[in-house]
Design a protein around this motif. Structure first.
Motif, PDB file in Angstrom:
ATOM      1  N   ASP A  49       0.814  -1.220   0.000  1.00 43.50           N
ATOM      2  CA  ASP A  49       0.000   0.000   0.000  1.00 43.50           C
ATOM      3  C   ASP A  49       0.844   1.265   0.000  1.00 43.50           C
ATOM      4  OD1 ASP A  49      -2.278  -1.532  -0.002  1.00 43.50           O
ATOM      5  OD2 ASP A  49      -2.608  -1.404   2.159  1.00 43.50           O
ATOM      6  N   LEU A  50       1.907   1.294   0.808  1.00 41.62           N
ATOM      7  CA  LEU A  50       2.743   2.495   0.871  1.00 41.62           C
ATOM      8  C   LEU A  50       3.430   2.763  -0.468  1.00 41.62           C
ATOM      9  CD1 LEU A  50       4.383   2.192   4.416  1.00 41.62           C
ATOM     10  CD2 LEU A  50       2.556   3.755   3.686  1.00 41.62           C
ATOM     11  N   THR A  51       3.901   1.704  -1.100  1.00 41.19           N
ATOM     12  CA  THR A  51       4.550   1.873  -2.402  1.00 41.19           C
ATOM     13  C   THR A  51       3.541   2.296  -3.450  1.00 41.19           C
ATOM     14  OG1 THR A  51       6.196   0.200  -1.817  1.00 41.19           O
ATOM     15  CG2 THR A  51       5.948   0.723  -4.148  1.00 41.19           C
ATOM     16  N   ARG A  52       2.354   1.723  -3.401  1.00 43.07           N
ATOM     17  CA  ARG A  52       1.310   2.116  -4.357  1.00 43.07           C
ATOM     18  C   ARG A  52       0.995   3.610  -4.225  1.00 43.07           C
ATOM     19  NH1 ARG A  52      -4.691  -0.598  -5.287  1.00 43.07           N
ATOM     20  NH2 ARG A  52      -5.531   1.080  -6.580  1.00 43.07           N
ATOM     21  N   GLU A  53       0.879   4.075  -3.014  1.00 41.41           N
ATOM     22  CA  GLU A  53       0.591   5.502  -2.809  1.00 41.41           C
ATOM     23  C   GLU A  53       1.711   6.367  -3.377  1.00 41.41           C
ATOM     24  OE1 GLU A  53      -0.049   6.062   1.325  1.00 41.41           O
ATOM     25  OE2 GLU A  53      -1.854   4.788   1.403  1.00 41.41           O
ATOM     26  N   ALA A  54       2.962   5.978  -3.108  1.00 41.56           N
ATOM     27  CA  ALA A  54       4.091   6.770  -3.593  1.00 41.56           C
ATOM     28  C   ALA A  54       4.174   6.744  -5.114  1.00 41.56           C
ATOM     29  CB  ALA A  54       5.384   6.239  -2.983  1.00 41.56           C
ATOM     30  N   VAL A  55       3.957   5.564  -5.722  1.00 40.10           N
ATOM     31  CA  VAL A  55       4.022   5.454  -7.185  1.00 40.10           C
ATOM     32  C   VAL A  55       2.872   6.221  -7.829  1.00 40.10           C
ATOM     33  CG1 VAL A  55       3.795   3.818  -9.106  1.00 40.10           C
ATOM     34  CG2 VAL A  55       5.311   3.293  -7.185  1.00 40.10           C
ATOM     35  N   SER A  56       1.686   6.129  -7.262  1.00 34.65           N
ATOM     36  CA  SER A  56       0.536   6.855  -7.804  1.00 34.65           C
ATOM     37  C   SER A  56       0.776   8.354  -7.764  1.00 34.65           C
ATOM     38  CB  SER A  56      -0.732   6.501  -7.020  1.00 34.65           C
ATOM     39  OG  SER A  56      -1.061   5.137  -7.184  1.00 34.65           O
TER      40      SER A  56
END
Length: 314
Positions: A49-56
């Motif tokens: 989830d944290l990586t998804r937020e950063a990539v988004s």
């Protein structure tokens, strides 16, 4: 090989992306993913989830074109099945030559997966994806233990946004010999059992169909697993010792079929690569893998060979 973007290629790109956290990783993925979206590629990402937020956040509106998948769902099946599914995704991209970009993050805490899962998966990807139009970006923590795995399985590394060629890639067969897939767990008493020879294959197909109906499989999926089990059983009696044992299980989520014989197989990546058009050997395993949700094979001199097939309801 240097530069921040993924070079245009007709075949597979399998790249280990070393990172120190979500923000560092997002900065490295922004350009290749934005480029893939701009080129009209299918872009799929499996990340926490944290990586998804950063990539988004790094991609902005381009993130709307990325298909984010649940890591737990993707990795609930064995590593070889995960690899086969990425290959199937690429082959079924929708138009000939269409390129697919996948971000497949390596996790330390998903469903208890350890380093052996990731090295088996990446070794299998180098076999399954060879020649296919796919860019596989594998984010991995930048630590000594992970680095040894990444270097063994990724022809290219991405370090601080720069692509670096890697000459330490090992033969996938050598890797799997060192990290063989473990046998799946026992399932308890079977719903049905049948010892079979060549003359019994008709009865075998009827039994599989009956258990498929009991498990609640629809007509198409039931027909698929009947054909898949028939292929494995036929291999067992025609190319093996001539006698096999079929065990079947049905539950509320689908069914499992298991074929056992006393023969031995040494195929390192069973059912994962299509056999050559000029030959029939390997066709049964390949077809069974394509027709079912999970195919597992394990073999040793003491117990022979067991092939387990799973078909889920959905």
């Amino acid at each position: 090989m240097s530069g921040s973007s993924v070079e245009t290629t007709a075949g597979m790109v399998h790249e280990g992306v070393l990172h120190e956290g979500p923000e560092h990783l997002a900065a490295q993925l922004r350009e290749p993913l934005a480029g893939a979206v701009s080129d009209g590629e299918r872009v799929v990402a499996v990340m926490d989830d944290l990586t998804r937020e950063a990539v988004s956040a790094a991609l902005g509106t381009a993130s709307e074109q990325v298909e984010f998948l649940d890591p737990v769902e993707v990795h609930r099946v064995p590593a070889f099945t995960v690899a086969s599914r990425w290959g199937r995704l690429t082959r079924n991209a929708g138009r000939p030559g269409a390129r697919t970009t996948v971000v497949a993050q390596h996790f330390a805490d998903v469903a208890g997966l350890g380093p052996e899962h990731w090295i088996r998966l990446d070794a299998a990807l180098n076999v399954v994806l060879e020649g296919l139009p796919i860019t596989m970006l594998c984010p991995c923590p930048q630590d000594p233990e992970t680095l040894s795995i990444v270097r063994a399985t990724h022809p290219t590394l991405r370090i601080d946004g720069q692509r670096v060629p890697n000459d330490q890639v090992r033969d996938p067969i050598e890797i799997v010999a060192e990290y063989p897939p473990p046998p799946p767990p026992e399932l308890g008493p079977p719903t049905a059992r049948l010892e079979f020879r060549l003359a019994d294959l008709h009865a075998l197909r009827r039994l599989v169909a009956a258990v498929a109906a009991r498990a609640g499989l629809g007509q198409e999926r039931a027909a698929d697993i009947v054909l898949a089990v028939n292929e494995i059983a036929t291999n067992s009696v025609e190319h093996g010792p001539g006698l096999g044992v079929l065990r079947l299980w049905a539950d509320g989520t689908g069914m499992v079929a298991e074929v056992h014989d006393t023969g031995r197989t040494t195929i390192p990546f069973p059912g994962m690569v299509a056999p050559p058009a000029s030959g029939e050997r390997g066709r049964g395993l390949w077809l069974a893998s394509e027709l079912t949700d999970v195919l597992q094979v394990w073999s040793d001199e003491r117990s022979g060979t067991v092939t387990r097939l799973r078909m889920d309801l959905g």
